[in-house]
Design a protein around this motif. Structure first.
Motif, PDB file in Angstrom:
ATOM      1  N   VAL A   9      83.660   9.553  44.847  1.00 26.80           N
ATOM      2  CA  VAL A   9      82.944   8.336  45.225  1.00 26.80           C
ATOM      3  C   VAL A   9      81.869   8.061  44.184  1.00 26.80           C
ATOM      4  O   VAL A   9      81.042   8.918  43.889  1.00 26.80           O
ATOM      5  CB  VAL A   9      82.307   8.467  46.624  1.00 26.80           C
ATOM      6  CG1 VAL A   9      81.607   7.163  47.001  1.00 26.80           C
ATOM      7  CG2 VAL A   9      83.354   8.824  47.664  1.00 26.80           C
ATOM      8  N   LYS A  10      81.918   6.860  43.629  1.00 23.50           N
ATOM      9  CA  LYS A  10      80.972   6.487  42.575  1.00 23.50           C
ATOM     10  C   LYS A  10      80.473   5.079  42.833  1.00 23.50           C
ATOM     11  O   LYS A  10      81.257   4.187  43.165  1.00 23.50           O
ATOM     12  CB  LYS A  10      81.657   6.552  41.210  1.00 23.50           C
ATOM     13  CG  LYS A  10      80.768   6.190  40.030  1.00 23.50           C
ATOM     14  CD  LYS A  10      81.546   6.268  38.729  1.00 23.50           C
ATOM     15  CE  LYS A  10      80.682   5.907  37.529  1.00 23.50           C
ATOM     16  NZ  LYS A  10      81.453   5.959  36.264  1.00 23.50           N
ATOM     17  N   ARG A  11      79.181   4.898  42.697  1.00 20.44           N
ATOM     18  CA  ARG A  11      78.611   3.558  42.834  1.00 20.44           C
ATOM     19  C   ARG A  11      78.081   3.071  41.495  1.00 20.44           C
ATOM     20  O   ARG A  11      77.350   3.781  40.806  1.00 20.44           O
ATOM     21  CB  ARG A  11      77.494   3.526  43.873  1.00 20.44           C
ATOM     22  CG  ARG A  11      76.848   2.143  43.958  1.00 20.44           C
ATOM     23  CD  ARG A  11      76.057   1.916  45.203  1.00 20.44           C
ATOM     24  NE  ARG A  11      75.472   0.575  45.201  1.00 20.44           N
ATOM     25  CZ  ARG A  11      74.824   0.027  46.218  1.00 20.44           C
ATOM     26  NH1 ARG A  11      74.687   0.710  47.352  1.00 20.44           N
ATOM     27  NH2 ARG A  11      74.325  -1.188  46.139  1.00 20.44           N
ATOM     28  N   GLU A  12      78.488   1.868  41.126  1.00 15.61           N
ATOM     29  CA  GLU A  12      77.948   1.187  39.953  1.00 15.61           C
ATOM     30  C   GLU A  12      77.503  -0.190  40.376  1.00 15.61           C
ATOM     31  O   GLU A  12      78.312  -0.996  40.835  1.00 15.61           O
ATOM     32  CB  GLU A  12      79.005   1.075  38.851  1.00 15.61           C
ATOM     33  CG  GLU A  12      79.241   2.352  38.079  1.00 15.61           C
ATOM     34  CD  GLU A  12      80.115   2.111  36.850  1.00 15.61           C
ATOM     35  OE1 GLU A  12      79.775   1.198  36.066  1.00 15.61           O
ATOM     36  OE2 GLU A  12      81.109   2.815  36.693  1.00 15.61           O
ATOM     37  N   ASP A  13      76.215  -0.445  40.252  1.00 14.51           N
ATOM     38  CA  ASP A  13      75.639  -1.721  40.686  1.00 14.51           C
ATOM     39  C   ASP A  13      76.000  -1.970  42.153  1.00 14.51           C
ATOM     40  O   ASP A  13      75.656  -1.153  42.993  1.00 14.51           O
ATOM     41  CB  ASP A  13      76.114  -2.860  39.769  1.00 14.51           C
ATOM     42  CG  ASP A  13      75.696  -2.642  38.320  1.00 14.51           C
ATOM     43  OD1 ASP A  13      74.585  -2.117  38.102  1.00 14.51           O
ATOM     44  OD2 ASP A  13      76.468  -2.970  37.409  1.00 14.51           O
ATOM     45  N   ASP A  14      76.705  -3.040  42.446  1.00 18.98           N
ATOM     46  CA  ASP A  14      77.012  -3.371  43.843  1.00 18.98           C
ATOM     47  C   ASP A  14      78.410  -2.948  44.272  1.00 18.98           C
ATOM     48  O   ASP A  14      78.876  -3.339  45.342  1.00 18.98           O
ATOM     49  CB  ASP A  14      76.872  -4.888  44.063  1.00 18.98           C
ATOM     50  CG  ASP A  14      75.425  -5.340  44.027  1.00 18.98           C
ATOM     51  OD1 ASP A  14      74.544  -4.548  44.431  1.00 18.98           O
ATOM     52  OD2 ASP A  14      75.164  -6.477  43.594  1.00 18.98           O
ATOM     53  N   THR A  15      79.084  -2.146  43.457  1.00 17.11           N
ATOM     54  CA  THR A  15      80.462  -1.745  43.759  1.00 17.11           C
ATOM     55  C   THR A  15      80.559  -0.238  43.968  1.00 17.11           C
ATOM     56  O   THR A  15      80.067   0.548  43.150  1.00 17.11           O
ATOM     57  CB  THR A  15      81.415  -2.151  42.621  1.00 17.11           C
ATOM     58  OG1 THR A  15      81.371  -3.568  42.454  1.00 17.11           O
ATOM     59  CG2 THR A  15      82.847  -1.722  42.923  1.00 17.11           C
ATOM     60  N   VAL A  16      81.203   0.155  45.053  1.00 16.71           N
ATOM     61  CA  VAL A  16      81.528   1.562  45.311  1.00 16.71           C
ATOM     62  C   VAL A  16      83.011   1.761  45.030  1.00 16.71           C
ATOM     63  O   VAL A  16      83.853   1.029  45.565  1.00 16.71           O
ATOM     64  CB  VAL A  16      81.217   1.958  46.769  1.00 16.71           C
ATOM     65  CG1 VAL A  16      81.711   3.375  47.061  1.00 16.71           C
ATOM     66  CG2 VAL A  16      79.727   1.860  47.042  1.00 16.71           C
TER      67      VAL A  16
END
Length: 257
Positions: A9-16
């Motif tokens: 699970v990785k979050r970048e800005d507003d996207t998971v």
């Protein structure tokens, strides 16, 4: 985001991005894997993210249920496993975020079910889709539920009864996916569609997604009755007020949510 054994699970800005990470098992859906998917989607759903991407590590998106897990179970155990899988599919559709499947390689049985359960899907040209139970000993009853709602009766029957795979171009023609792109353009196409599908008011989008799923299988008159009440109520939300004001004032909106 939480630590998991079978998913990344990785979050970048507003996207998971939730990546199934059992490549040696073709991302097959054992009970532990399903429980982690459920937890990851639940956690992402409670976050401030606006979009969720579901992906698979290795050469296959997902081969469906893990037969080593299924074969070891009695009737009660298999029923529990299928109910858990159903909970995952329903959670994908109930989280407020837009959920987009990033499909490469094969998506078969419950893997195809995952694709059909996502709000949107972008496939690489190398992707393939199948409900293979039709040519085996365990028919794809539960995977057929969301697939039927995506492709229609006759195409579902062909998929389910023959068990034969369809290529990405056919999946696009049948309505199982939204886009098919060259493999090297997959990530770019995923980002582009997700960006366009997540713009605007978060609260309005979440309510819209929930209402779309609620009305899909209702008779038309019931669907309209539901949609009228929800749309009337939604007109009073801050995002709706701002959107209309910005349109009337000929300016860019400043979304409050």
């Amino acid at each position: 985001m939480g630590d998991y054994e079978h998913v990344l699970v990785k979050r970048e800005d507003d996207t998971v991005t939730i990546t199934m990470n059992r490549p040696a098992r073709r991302n097959s859906l054992s009970e532990p894997h399903l429980r982690e998917l459920l937890a990851a989607f639940t956690e992402a759903g409670e976050s401030s993210a606006t979009g969720i991407v579901l992906a698979g590590a290795g050469p296959v998106f997902s081969a469906g249920h893990d037969f080593a897990d299924v074969a070891a179970r009695d009737l009660t155990g298999v029923r529990d496993l299928l109910r858990l899988c159903t909970d995952v599919m329903r959670t994908v559709q109930s989280v407020p975020q837009v959920v987009l499947a990033r499909v490469h390689g094969l998506a078969t049985a419950a893997g195809c079910q995952l694709v059909a359960s996502c709000d949107l899907a972008v496939a690489a040209e190398s992707a393939g889709f199948a409900l293979p139970g039709g040519k085996g000993g365990w028919f794809c009853h539960t995977p057929a539920v969301p697939v039927a709602r995506a492709v229609g009766r006759k195409r579902l029957m062909e998929l389910a009864l023959t068990g034969d795979p369809i290529d990405a171009a056919t999946a696009l023609d049948w309505g199982l996916v939204n886009r098919v792109v060259p493999d090297e353009e997959l990530d770019r196409a995923v980002a582009d569609l997700l960006a366009r599908a997540t713009r605007g008011s978060r609260a309005s989008k979440a309510l819209g997604k929930r209402t779309l799923y609620a009305q899909l299988d209702r008779p038309e008159s019931d669907a309209y009755a539901l949609a009228v009440e929800v749309m009337a109520s939604a007109s009073q939300l801050p995002g709706a007020r701002e959107g209309m004001a910005a349109f009337l004032e000929k300016r860019h909106p400043e979304w409050p949510d």
